[in-house]
Write a protein that holds these residues in place. Sequence first.
Motif, PDB file in Angstrom:
ATOM      1  N   ALA A   4      -4.230   9.072  10.304  1.00 60.82           N
ATOM      2  CA  ALA A   4      -4.292   9.930   9.114  1.00 60.82           C
ATOM      3  C   ALA A   4      -3.906  11.384   9.385  1.00 60.82           C
ATOM      4  O   ALA A   4      -3.150  11.974   8.609  1.00 60.82           O
ATOM      5  N   HIS A  32       0.811  -1.213   0.000  1.00 62.65           N
ATOM      6  CA  HIS A  32       0.000   0.000   0.000  1.00 62.65           C
ATOM      7  C   HIS A  32       0.850   1.271   0.000  1.00 62.65           C
ATOM      8  O   HIS A  32       0.394   2.324  -0.438  1.00 62.65           O
ATOM      9  N   CYS A  33       2.081   1.158   0.507  1.00 57.23           N
ATOM     10  CA  CYS A  33       2.912   2.343   0.706  1.00 57.23           C
ATOM     11  C   CYS A  33       4.022   2.428  -0.326  1.00 57.23           C
ATOM     12  O   CYS A  33       4.712   1.440  -0.593  1.00 57.23           O
ATOM     13  N   SER A  74      -0.161  11.449   9.602  1.00 59.35           N
ATOM     14  CA  SER A  74       0.437  11.199   8.284  1.00 59.35           C
ATOM     15  C   SER A  74       0.362  12.436   7.399  1.00 59.35           C
ATOM     16  O   SER A  74       1.324  12.794   6.712  1.00 59.35           O
ATOM     17  N   HIS A  96       4.384  10.455   3.618  1.00 60.38           N
ATOM     18  CA  HIS A  96       3.175   9.980   4.277  1.00 60.38           C
ATOM     19  C   HIS A  96       3.479   8.615   4.873  1.00 60.38           C
ATOM     20  O   HIS A  96       4.491   7.990   4.565  1.00 60.38           O
ATOM     21  N   CYS A  97       2.584   8.136   5.731  1.00 64.53           N
ATOM     22  CA  CYS A  97       2.729   6.817   6.344  1.00 64.53           C
ATOM     23  C   CYS A  97       1.340   6.221   6.524  1.00 64.53           C
ATOM     24  O   CYS A  97       0.572   6.694   7.372  1.00 64.53           O
ATOM     25  N   PRO A  98       0.972   5.183   5.778  1.00 68.55           N
ATOM     26  CA  PRO A  98      -0.394   4.650   5.827  1.00 68.55           C
ATOM     27  C   PRO A  98      -0.729   3.848   7.080  1.00 68.55           C
ATOM     28  O   PRO A  98      -1.882   3.460   7.253  1.00 68.55           O
ATOM     29  N   TRP A 133      -4.894  -0.330   8.787  1.00 68.38           N
ATOM     30  CA  TRP A 133      -4.198   0.886   8.345  1.00 68.38           C
ATOM     31  C   TRP A 133      -4.567   2.053   9.254  1.00 68.38           C
ATOM     32  O   TRP A 133      -5.630   2.081   9.872  1.00 68.38           O
ATOM     33  N   HIS A 134      -3.669   3.026   9.293  1.00 67.98           N
ATOM     34  CA  HIS A 134      -3.882   4.268  10.067  1.00 67.98           C
ATOM     35  C   HIS A 134      -4.227   3.965  11.531  1.00 67.98           C
ATOM     36  O   HIS A 134      -5.086   4.623  12.132  1.00 67.98           O
TER      37      HIS A 134
END
Length: 455
Positions: free
Chosen positions: A179, A82-83, A182, A173-175, A137-138
């Motif tokens: 959020a 995803h990242c 990020s 960013h960082c998933p 995620w997040h």
Amino acid sequence: MAQFFKEKPNKSKQLSAKLTLDVTQLDHLGAGIAQHQGKVVFVAGALPGERATVQLVEQKKSYAKAKLINIASPAPSRVKPHCQHYSQCGGCDLQHMDTQAQRDYKQAALVDLIAKLSSSEAIDAQMSAEAIIGEGWHYRRRARLATLLDKRSQRLQLGFRAGNSNQIVEINHCPVLAAPLSDLITPLAANLNQLKAKASIGHVELTQADNGHFVVIRVTKNLPNSDIRWLTGFAEKHQLNLLLQDDAGQLTQLYPQLTSTEQAVTLPFYHLAAESIRCSFTPGNFVQVNSAINQGMVDQAIEWLDPQPGERILDLFCGVGNFSLPLAKKAAHVVGVEGVPEMVEQAKQNAIDNNLDNVTFYHADLSADLSDQAWLGKIDKLLLDPARAGAYESLQWLQKMQPKKVVYVSCNPASLARDSSVLLANGYRIAQVGLVDMFPQTHHIESMVLFELSK
């Protein structure tokens, strides 16, 4: 005849020709396992059921490590990471595997390690608790970003360490990070690069708390007033709690300005909603990073320990009272012990803030001799939430404590398995084992185990 030592070339690091191997399973660190010429070969990034093209990069007597070149036949569990930073960043290592497959692997690895290393009885279906799971995620409410000033460009880079390296991977960013945190990375990096004294910026800690978003910037020197004004303006624009931390660990709040001289800084806090508890903590001190999973762990600990009025419950490695305070809410008398003095003081204040007078906190080195500690004695129930090193030294006092039940919260299956051997040797049996998926997209395995004293 004199003999002289001549260093031999390090053949263990030489690359091999390309090989095609069949991956059969994952190890406890999330690497694929294959076989070649009688050796186990570990292939990071490969999944069970895949045929992989690899190159051996390190060879030992009984095993080898290989670099993944290509996947000829992807496993059904393989997904696109995803990242965009995944291949370089060292934070995640299982994004190439779908979330349910990750959980299945962790559950199997947990049961296997406990059975092997503790020589315990087999973990049957009745002993397996339902996994505590949440969003994939997040989910992280806290992260520490490293900084690096490029000497040529004089540009400050903000990011995470690369895998098995001190190099910094710059990210935008960082998933897996909450959020709002990020989304803050890119504007924060741009802001820091406007500072005159950006060479004095160390790591940056981001925290999402129930009372706002916190940014703690480590500084090696005092910043000029112009930089202070610039940072304060940024914090005001983004409505952040902004603090500076010096080399001595002293915190100074830049924004919002405090109106009371008695208050040093605004502390972040989180709620344990099911137990109506509020826990404050100091930036830099330990707190569980996945709030939903933490709530699940607290709920399960209360269910398993089943605290009753009049019981004496001991919480070792108690932190700021994450488990102690909710247990005290159930009318049992709780004793919390922690090795970090500042966290003990915060736990005491948290007890006051939550109007709890049936919980007492102590500071002690839990790896040292505890025989002269006033709190050590017979208890009804015990909760352990140690760091990765485990609780082996503390468990040497089991005969003196004699708890009927022990709940062990673990972030390291290896130390849990070792410590399980101590409990089993002292007449305890494993009643429940449950996976805690605290860190999706990584190989890290957290768990909870309930031990009961055999009659």
